[in-house]
Design a protein around this motif. Structure first.
Motif, mmCIF file in Angstrom:
data_model
loop_
_atom_site.group_PDB
_atom_site.id
_atom_site.type_symbol
_atom_site.label_atom_id
_atom_site.label_comp_id
_atom_site.label_asym_id
_atom_site.label_seq_id
_atom_site.Cartn_x
_atom_site.Cartn_y
_atom_site.Cartn_z
ATOM 1 N N ALA A 19 0.678 -22.838 -29.188
ATOM 2 C CA ALA A 19 0.239 -23.372 -30.476
ATOM 3 C C ALA A 19 -1.133 -22.846 -30.860
ATOM 4 N N ASN A 20 -1.252 -22.370 -32.109
ATOM 5 C CA ASN A 20 -2.565 -21.986 -32.629
ATOM 6 C C ASN A 20 -3.168 -23.127 -33.439
ATOM 7 N N SER A 21 -2.321 -23.720 -34.275
ATOM 8 C CA SER A 21 -2.841 -24.775 -35.142
ATOM 9 C C SER A 21 -1.736 -25.767 -35.449
ATOM 10 N N VAL A 22 -2.160 -26.921 -35.912
ATOM 11 C CA VAL A 22 -1.219 -27.983 -36.244
ATOM 12 C C VAL A 22 -1.522 -28.446 -37.658
ATOM 13 N N GLU A 23 -0.479 -28.559 -38.466
ATOM 14 C CA GLU A 23 -0.652 -29.087 -39.816
ATOM 15 C C GLU A 23 0.115 -30.380 -39.910
ATOM 16 N N MET A 24 -0.586 -31.429 -40.226
ATOM 17 C CA MET A 24 0.097 -32.704 -40.350
ATOM 18 C C MET A 24 -0.158 -33.283 -41.725
ATOM 19 N N LYS A 25 0.908 -33.757 -42.344
ATOM 20 C CA LYS A 25 0.761 -34.399 -43.648
ATOM 21 C C LYS A 25 1.480 -35.737 -43.587
ATOM 22 N N ILE A 26 0.759 -36.781 -43.955
ATOM 23 C CA ILE A 26 1.352 -38.106 -43.968
ATOM 24 C C ILE A 26 1.601 -38.475 -45.420
ATOM 25 N N PHE A 46 -7.215 -35.652 -37.069
ATOM 26 C CA PHE A 46 -6.566 -36.132 -35.851
ATOM 27 C C PHE A 46 -6.748 -35.114 -34.729
ATOM 28 N N LYS A 47 -6.688 -35.594 -33.526
ATOM 29 C CA LYS A 47 -6.698 -34.674 -32.387
ATOM 30 C C LYS A 47 -5.263 -34.189 -32.155
ATOM 31 N N ILE A 89 2.236 -30.501 -25.079
ATOM 32 C CA ILE A 89 3.661 -30.865 -24.970
ATOM 33 C C ILE A 89 4.566 -29.680 -25.325
ATOM 34 N N LYS A 117 -2.773 -33.045 -27.521
ATOM 35 C CA LYS A 117 -1.606 -33.548 -26.801
ATOM 36 C C LYS A 117 -0.319 -32.838 -27.261
ATOM 37 N N PHE A 118 -0.209 -32.650 -28.564
ATOM 38 C CA PHE A 118 0.981 -31.982 -29.081
ATOM 39 C C PHE A 118 1.058 -30.538 -28.615
ATOM 40 N N ASP A 152 -8.375 -36.126 -47.003
ATOM 41 C CA ASP A 152 -8.624 -35.485 -45.703
ATOM 42 C C ASP A 152 -8.699 -36.516 -44.587
ATOM 43 N N ILE A 153 -8.151 -36.140 -43.448
ATOM 44 C CA ILE A 153 -8.256 -36.987 -42.264
ATOM 45 C C ILE A 153 -8.219 -36.063 -41.056
#
Lengths: 123, 123
Positions: free
Chosen positions: A106-113, A89-90, A97, A93-94, A86-87
Motif C-alpha cells: 500500500a502507498n496510500s489510503v483514500e477513505m470517504k465517509i 485517520f491512521k 493487513i 493497520k489497514f 477534512d478528517i
DNA sequence: ATAGTAAATAGTAATCATTCCTATTATTAT
DNA sequence: ATAATAATAGGAATGATTACTATTTACTAT
C-alpha cells in the motif's frame, strides 16, 4: 518551470480556500483577476502543480476537485449539501493487513465517509 | 419494469465478471450477442439496475465501474495493472468517531487502498 | 538594455464519457 | 389479437477535459 502570473494566481486561489474547488470554479475566480485567462491554462497548471506535489486532486464521484492540503487525509461527504469535510485517520493497520493477506504494497489510503453533516442532520 | 432481452443480457454480463467493468466494456460484450444494441441502452439499464439495488457503481478515479457485489466492501487499486481487488473491512469504529467528533451521520464508507498488487511487487 | 530561446498562453477544436431525444419496436394486460 | 406504453436504436447534445497552434512572455547570455 518558468514563472507565470496565471500559475501564481491559480496557486493562490487553491491555497486560499478550504472548499475543495473544481477546475471550473477556479477558472471563474481567476477570470475576476485575469479576464482573458483560458480554461486550458487552468487545467494545465493544476496538472503541473499536482505533478510538483504542490496540490492534490480528489475524485469526488466523477468530478475532480483540487486541494492545497497534500498531507494524507480523509473526507466526510455530506449528501445534502455536497460539502467535503477534512478528517484524519491512521491507516497503518489497514496497510499491514493487506500486506499480510494479499501481499499488497500500500502507498496510500483514500477513505470517504458518506452521510449527513451536522448542518443537515435529519431530526 | 418490463422484461427486455437487453437488460437481461447486461445483468448477466455484470454478474459473471469480477473485473468491475466499465460501461464501454459491457457495451462491447453485449454487442457480441446483440450486435445492434445501443450504448444508450447499456447506460440506461445500468442506471436502472443500480436504482433497483441489483448492482453497484464504483467511482475509480474519474471513470465509473459497475459491480454485481452490492454488499459494502472496499478495494485495493493496483497502480501497475489498474486492477481493483475486493476486500472487506469493518467501518463501525470510523462511523462512531465521526458521529462523536463532527456530529456526522455516516451512511456508508468507501475505502480504496492504492499500491501494487502481488503480481507487480517491486523487487 | 537587447536579442534570441523556449516556455506559457489564449482561443479554439477535438475527445471522451454520459445523457437526452424521438420515431419505431417489443412486452404485457385485457 | 389489440391497445397501451415501456424499452429500444440511432444519433444529437452535453459537460469535463485535453490537444493544437499561432502569439506572447519570461529568462539567459551578450
Amino acid at each position: 518551470m518558468r514563472y507565470s502570473q496565471q500559475r501564481q494566481l491559480i496557486r493562490e486561489i487553491v491555497t486560499r480556500t478550504n472548499s475543495h474547488p473544481t477546475a471550473d470554479w477556479i477558472f471563474k475566480q481567476t477570470k475576476k483577476i485575469i479576464p482573458n485567462i483560458s480554461l486550458g491554462t487552468v487545467y494545465r497548471n493544476l496538472k503541473q502543480l499536482e505533478e510538483k506535489g504542490e496540490i492534490d486532486t480528489i475524485y469526488d464521484g466523477n468530478i475532480v476537485r483540487y486541494d492545497w492540503n497534500v498531507e494524507s487525509h480523509d473526507h466526510l461527504k455530506c449528501t445534502e449539501c455536497g460539502d467535503l469535510i477534512d478528517i484524519h485517520f491512521k491507516h497503518d493497520k489497514f496497510k499491514s493487513i493487506v500486506k499480510r493477506k494479499f501481499k499488497f504494497d500500500a502507498n496510500s489510503v483514500e477513505m470517504k465517509i458518506i452521510g449527513t453533516c451536522s448542518k443537515h442532520a435529519k431530526k
